[in-house]
Design a protein around this motif. Sequence first.
Motif, PDB file in Angstrom:
ATOM      1  N   VAL A 150     -51.897  34.907   5.459  1.00  0.00           N
ATOM      2  CA  VAL A 150     -51.156  35.120   6.708  1.00  0.00           C
ATOM      3  C   VAL A 150     -52.048  35.823   7.732  1.00  0.00           C
ATOM      4  O   VAL A 150     -52.091  35.430   8.910  1.00  0.00           O
ATOM      5  CB  VAL A 150     -49.861  35.936   6.448  1.00  0.00           C
ATOM      6  CG1 VAL A 150     -49.230  36.387   7.753  1.00  0.00           C
ATOM      7  CG2 VAL A 150     -48.885  35.128   5.623  1.00  0.00           C
ATOM      8  N   LEU A 151     -52.794  36.821   7.303  1.00  0.00           N
ATOM      9  CA  LEU A 151     -53.678  37.555   8.204  1.00  0.00           C
ATOM     10  C   LEU A 151     -54.745  36.626   8.789  1.00  0.00           C
ATOM     11  O   LEU A 151     -55.012  36.654   9.996  1.00  0.00           O
ATOM     12  CB  LEU A 151     -54.329  38.711   7.456  1.00  0.00           C
ATOM     13  CG  LEU A 151     -55.234  39.634   8.248  1.00  0.00           C
ATOM     14  CD1 LEU A 151     -54.499  40.258   9.427  1.00  0.00           C
ATOM     15  CD2 LEU A 151     -55.770  40.724   7.340  1.00  0.00           C
ATOM     16  N   LEU A 152     -55.334  35.787   7.953  1.00  0.00           N
ATOM     17  CA  LEU A 152     -56.339  34.834   8.414  1.00  0.00           C
ATOM     18  C   LEU A 152     -55.736  33.845   9.410  1.00  0.00           C
ATOM     19  O   LEU A 152     -56.342  33.550  10.449  1.00  0.00           O
ATOM     20  CB  LEU A 152     -56.953  34.098   7.222  1.00  0.00           C
ATOM     21  CG  LEU A 152     -58.083  33.129   7.520  1.00  0.00           C
ATOM     22  CD1 LEU A 152     -59.254  33.849   8.168  1.00  0.00           C
ATOM     23  CD2 LEU A 152     -58.524  32.423   6.249  1.00  0.00           C
ATOM     24  N   ALA A 153     -54.538  33.357   9.122  1.00  0.00           N
ATOM     25  CA  ALA A 153     -53.879  32.393  10.011  1.00  0.00           C
ATOM     26  C   ALA A 153     -53.567  33.007  11.377  1.00  0.00           C
ATOM     27  O   ALA A 153     -53.782  32.372  12.417  1.00  0.00           O
ATOM     28  CB  ALA A 153     -52.596  31.879   9.360  1.00  0.00           C
ATOM     29  N   VAL A 154     -53.094  34.246  11.396  1.00  0.00           N
ATOM     30  CA  VAL A 154     -52.762  34.906  12.666  1.00  0.00           C
ATOM     31  C   VAL A 154     -54.022  35.154  13.491  1.00  0.00           C
ATOM     32  O   VAL A 154     -54.043  34.896  14.698  1.00  0.00           O
ATOM     33  CB  VAL A 154     -51.990  36.223  12.415  1.00  0.00           C
ATOM     34  CG1 VAL A 154     -51.886  37.048  13.679  1.00  0.00           C
ATOM     35  CG2 VAL A 154     -50.603  35.913  11.869  1.00  0.00           C
ATOM     36  N   GLY A 155     -55.073  35.639  12.852  1.00  0.00           N
ATOM     37  CA  GLY A 155     -56.323  35.876  13.571  1.00  0.00           C
ATOM     38  C   GLY A 155     -56.911  34.598  14.132  1.00  0.00           C
ATOM     39  O   GLY A 155     -57.374  34.549  15.283  1.00  0.00           O
ATOM     40  N   THR A 156     -56.883  33.528  13.339  1.00  0.00           N
ATOM     41  CA  THR A 156     -57.394  32.234  13.782  1.00  0.00           C
ATOM     42  C   THR A 156     -56.581  31.690  14.949  1.00  0.00           C
ATOM     43  O   THR A 156     -57.143  31.201  15.932  1.00  0.00           O
ATOM     44  CB  THR A 156     -57.381  31.228  12.609  1.00  0.00           C
ATOM     45  OG1 THR A 156     -58.174  31.767  11.538  1.00  0.00           O
ATOM     46  CG2 THR A 156     -57.928  29.883  13.020  1.00  0.00           C
ATOM     47  N   ALA A 157     -55.263  31.787  14.836  1.00  0.00           N
ATOM     48  CA  ALA A 157     -54.394  31.295  15.913  1.00  0.00           C
ATOM     49  C   ALA A 157     -54.642  32.054  17.211  1.00  0.00           C
ATOM     50  O   ALA A 157     -54.674  31.455  18.299  1.00  0.00           O
ATOM     51  CB  ALA A 157     -52.931  31.412  15.496  1.00  0.00           C
TER      52      ALA A 157
END
Length: 191
Positions: free
Chosen positions: A46-53
């Motif tokens: 989730v953390l990776l997805a939010v940062g990428t987005a």
Amino acid sequence: MVVGVIVAGEIAFWVLLAAGLVARYPLKLRRTGAVLLASTPLVDVVLLAVGTADLRAGGTAGQAHALAAAYLGFSVAFGHSVIRWADVRFAHRFAGGPPPHKVPKKGPERVRHEWREWFKVLLAWAVACGLLQTAIWWVDDPARTAALRGMEGFLSLVLVVWLVGWPVWVSVEHLLTPRTNGRKQSKTKQR
């Protein structure tokens, strides 16, 4: 937003860990406990997805993005051992498990322990710097990624300080310690 997700992720990790251990030992729900403990890596996803987005939407990479990469590196390298550390202590306290093993303060076992921990730090550094460098290449705008470069330098400094301060120091100390071959040395010489 990314800072909030990092804070929420850290809280979620510890909540999942505690819930998994409580389910596993006091409640004796071993399968539920295993599922909860196995779900801790989802926090990282989730953390990776939010940062990428956020970066994909044109955001400037700040300290929060850099910290997210460092957090992911730590989770990959140390997550399993943190869970194992907590599990052993919880099992001892609530399920009659054996007491946790204590690493001696000196000796070859301590040297092996410090080198093993440093290689975890090296893995955390590699994962974090890999994510940071990937984001730098992906964004391809030095003005928007300065914080990521700064975190790479900081993590590299931590890597070197940890190397010198723990495994190298303990190894040198071990090499300089006189060997007794299992016998106590007498302070007076026998004639």
